[in-house]
Design a protein around this motif. Sequence first.
Motif, PDB file in Angstrom:
ATOM      1  N   UNK A  54     -39.328 -26.702 -25.537  1.00  0.00           N
ATOM      2  CA  UNK A  54     -39.964 -26.653 -24.211  1.00  0.00           C
ATOM      3  C   UNK A  54     -40.454 -25.236 -23.911  1.00  0.00           C
ATOM      4  N   UNK A  55     -39.649 -24.231 -24.241  1.00  0.00           N
ATOM      5  CA  UNK A  55     -40.056 -22.841 -23.980  1.00  0.00           C
ATOM      6  C   UNK A  55     -41.289 -22.478 -24.798  1.00  0.00           C
ATOM      7  N   UNK A  56     -41.331 -22.944 -26.058  1.00  0.00           N
ATOM      8  CA  UNK A  56     -42.496 -22.636 -26.904  1.00  0.00           C
ATOM      9  C   UNK A  56     -43.778 -23.246 -26.327  1.00  0.00           C
ATOM     10  N   UNK A  57     -43.608 -24.313 -25.529  1.00  0.00           N
ATOM     11  CA  UNK A  57     -44.781 -24.983 -24.935  1.00  0.00           C
ATOM     12  C   UNK A  57     -44.956 -24.643 -23.447  1.00  0.00           C
ATOM     13  N   UNK A  58     -44.219 -23.627 -22.991  1.00  0.00           N
ATOM     14  CA  UNK A  58     -44.305 -23.213 -21.579  1.00  0.00           C
ATOM     15  C   UNK A  58     -43.976 -24.325 -20.591  1.00  0.00           C
ATOM     16  N   UNK A  59     -42.937 -25.081 -20.911  1.00  0.00           N
ATOM     17  CA  UNK A  59     -42.399 -26.064 -19.964  1.00  0.00           C
ATOM     18  C   UNK A  59     -41.052 -25.534 -19.477  1.00  0.00           C
ATOM     19  N   UNK A  60     -40.642 -25.959 -18.271  1.00  0.00           N
ATOM     20  CA  UNK A  60     -39.293 -25.666 -17.786  1.00  0.00           C
ATOM     21  C   UNK A  60     -38.337 -26.659 -18.459  1.00  0.00           C
ATOM     22  N   UNK A  61     -37.075 -26.278 -18.583  1.00  0.00           N
ATOM     23  CA  UNK A  61     -36.160 -27.224 -19.227  1.00  0.00           C
ATOM     24  C   UNK A  61     -34.731 -27.046 -18.740  1.00  0.00           C
ATOM     25  N   UNK A  62     -34.017 -28.190 -18.771  1.00  0.00           N
ATOM     26  CA  UNK A  62     -32.599 -28.215 -18.399  1.00  0.00           C
ATOM     27  C   UNK A  62     -31.866 -28.958 -19.507  1.00  0.00           C
ATOM     28  N   UNK A  63     -30.814 -28.346 -20.040  1.00  0.00           N
ATOM     29  CA  UNK A  63     -30.020 -29.010 -21.072  1.00  0.00           C
ATOM     30  C   UNK A  63     -28.571 -29.006 -20.642  1.00  0.00           C
ATOM     31  N   UNK A  64     -27.864 -30.100 -20.987  1.00  0.00           N
ATOM     32  CA  UNK A  64     -26.428 -30.189 -20.656  1.00  0.00           C
ATOM     33  C   UNK A  64     -25.664 -30.524 -21.933  1.00  0.00           C
ATOM     34  N   UNK A  65     -24.534 -29.866 -22.147  1.00  0.00           N
ATOM     35  CA  UNK A  65     -23.650 -30.232 -23.267  1.00  0.00           C
ATOM     36  C   UNK A  65     -22.223 -29.861 -22.906  1.00  0.00           C
ATOM     37  N   UNK A  98     -29.580 -18.587 -31.307  1.00  0.00           N
ATOM     38  CA  UNK A  98     -30.833 -19.071 -31.930  1.00  0.00           C
ATOM     39  C   UNK A  98     -32.021 -18.394 -31.282  1.00  0.00           C
ATOM     40  N   UNK A  99     -31.984 -18.363 -29.947  1.00  0.00           N
ATOM     41  CA  UNK A  99     -33.109 -17.780 -29.205  1.00  0.00           C
ATOM     42  C   UNK A  99     -33.216 -16.293 -29.522  1.00  0.00           C
ATOM     43  N   UNK A 100     -32.064 -15.639 -29.591  1.00  0.00           N
ATOM     44  CA  UNK A 100     -32.025 -14.208 -29.861  1.00  0.00           C
ATOM     45  C   UNK A 100     -32.527 -13.890 -31.279  1.00  0.00           C
ATOM     46  N   UNK A 101     -31.989 -14.620 -32.276  1.00  0.00           N
ATOM     47  CA  UNK A 101     -32.376 -14.394 -33.688  1.00  0.00           C
ATOM     48  C   UNK A 101     -33.873 -14.556 -33.883  1.00  0.00           C
ATOM     49  N   UNK A 102     -34.427 -15.539 -33.181  1.00  0.00           N
ATOM     50  CA  UNK A 102     -35.854 -15.823 -33.389  1.00  0.00           C
ATOM     51  C   UNK A 102     -36.729 -15.088 -32.380  1.00  0.00           C
ATOM     52  N   UNK A 103     -36.106 -14.214 -31.574  1.00  0.00           N
ATOM     53  CA  UNK A 103     -36.825 -13.425 -30.559  1.00  0.00           C
ATOM     54  C   UNK A 103     -37.684 -14.316 -29.663  1.00  0.00           C
ATOM     55  N   UNK A 104     -37.077 -15.442 -29.227  1.00  0.00           N
ATOM     56  CA  UNK A 104     -37.818 -16.377 -28.371  1.00  0.00           C
ATOM     57  C   UNK A 104     -37.650 -15.994 -26.913  1.00  0.00           C
ATOM     58  N   UNK A 105     -38.727 -16.074 -26.178  1.00  0.00           N
ATOM     59  CA  UNK A 105     -38.607 -15.852 -24.743  1.00  0.00           C
ATOM     60  C   UNK A 105     -38.311 -17.220 -24.126  1.00  0.00           C
ATOM     61  N   UNK A 106     -37.174 -17.315 -23.422  1.00  0.00           N
ATOM     62  CA  UNK A 106     -36.730 -18.640 -22.984  1.00  0.00           C
ATOM     63  C   UNK A 106     -37.318 -19.095 -21.658  1.00  0.00           C
ATOM     64  N   UNK A 107     -38.035 -18.235 -20.987  1.00  0.00           N
ATOM     65  CA  UNK A 107     -38.703 -18.632 -19.744  1.00  0.00           C
ATOM     66  C   UNK A 107     -37.745 -19.330 -18.816  1.00  0.00           C
ATOM     67  N   UNK A 108     -38.113 -20.519 -18.369  1.00  0.00           N
ATOM     68  CA  UNK A 108     -37.268 -21.251 -17.427  1.00  0.00           C
ATOM     69  C   UNK A 108     -36.423 -22.302 -18.131  1.00  0.00           C
ATOM     70  N   UNK A 109     -35.563 -21.859 -19.039  1.00  0.00           N
ATOM     71  CA  UNK A 109     -34.663 -22.792 -19.723  1.00  0.00           C
ATOM     72  C   UNK A 109     -33.253 -22.606 -19.164  1.00  0.00           C
ATOM     73  N   UNK A 110     -32.628 -23.736 -18.784  1.00  0.00           N
ATOM     74  CA  UNK A 110     -31.287 -23.650 -18.180  1.00  0.00           C
ATOM     75  C   UNK A 110     -30.321 -24.483 -19.029  1.00  0.00           C
ATOM     76  N   UNK A 111     -29.235 -23.864 -19.517  1.00  0.00           N
ATOM     77  CA  UNK A 111     -28.243 -24.576 -20.329  1.00  0.00           C
ATOM     78  C   UNK A 111     -26.978 -24.733 -19.476  1.00  0.00           C
ATOM     79  N   UNK A 112     -26.615 -25.980 -19.152  1.00  0.00           N
ATOM     80  CA  UNK A 112     -25.416 -26.229 -18.332  1.00  0.00           C
ATOM     81  C   UNK A 112     -24.302 -26.736 -19.242  1.00  0.00           C
ATOM     82  N   UNK A 113     -23.113 -26.138 -19.151  1.00  0.00           N
ATOM     83  CA  UNK A 113     -21.977 -26.618 -19.938  1.00  0.00           C
ATOM     84  C   UNK A 113     -21.155 -27.569 -19.067  1.00  0.00           C
TER      85      UNK A 113
END
Length: 297
Positions: free
Chosen positions: A96-107, A119-134
């Motif tokens: 989603x970040x690579x396509x400039x979409x907002x995203x919410x993930x839960x795990x 993963x994001x750090x290793x690949x130098x990805x800009x995560x924009x509006x990505x939210x990871x909820x535990x």
Amino acid sequence: MNETVKTKRPRKPKELENQPGKYDERNKLNDLTGKDWLLLTRSYWISETTTLDRTAYAHPAPFMIEDVKKLISMYTKLGMTVLDPFVGSGTTLIAASLLNRNSIGIDLNEQYRDLFLNRANDSKLSLGNAKYIVGDSLVCLDSVHDVDYIVTSPPYHNILRNDSKGTRSNNGKQYRMAARDGVGYYSEEPNDLGNFDEYCDFINAFSAIMKKAIACLKSSRYASIVISDFTVNKQEHPVISDIVKSMIDIGYEYCGTTVLLQTVKPLYPFGYPYAYKINHHHQSIVTFRKPIDFVML
Ligand SMILES: C[S@@+](CC[C@H](N)C(=O)[O-])C[C@H]1O[C@@H](n2cnc3c(N)ncnc32)[C@H](O)[C@@H]1O
């Protein structure tokens, strides 16, 4: 009398100006040109890998980024919001970040959030509006709203716990063929869908989460479940049919199945030479829509 009807020329969004094909301004679903839209309606796709997939190796069952990017580009426009209630290593958030979409993930598993951040750090990805909820999606989905698209893949009941040899080694190019090592199941949590003893409890728990998810989804928008049939106690189960039935019971409208071919998996002689046993070399992407007149029962 002959009347000349003047039609407005469709305008492509700026970001798509270099893409071939025509963009139709009536398109409320995605930003694709007619040509690219059509290509994604084919009922089979060949699963694609990229080097970015290798960073997910510590998760037992990650999506491939390119496969999820295709889904997100079919079912959303720029700036829309994607939800994955079983987000694992965070592939949906990365796509989603690579396509400039907002995203919410839960795990449920906090270690997978760390894996996602690495993963994001290793690949130098800009995560924009990505939210990871535990947390447990059954609970966390109560605070999620206004989602434009759901894409997810649940645990396949307890097959990892019963049959897995572990996660794959990160051995470069041949990652998908690599030997398995490490922990092979998701967690010890009792509300982990991979930890139920009975298959029907797994289907019911999945159904309860997807019932919460439909309340988060905007009307007329789509949800895709990536799933396969599998064997429970040596008996092959029609898992896809059971999932489709439970989604229809909730009120989702069934839209179709895309077969995702996994052409690099090894063949195993499971029943040979006594009985036929299938080698699963594809996943099914089963897509649903929230009806415009949906009423929660
Ligand atoms: C098939 S994996 C998803 C993998 C993911 N698509 C990826 O690319 O890494 C299923 C995930 O569901 C999570 N899970 C199981 N039960 C859950 C629950 N009740 N709530 C939230 N997550 C759950 C597991 O921890 C696991 O990571």
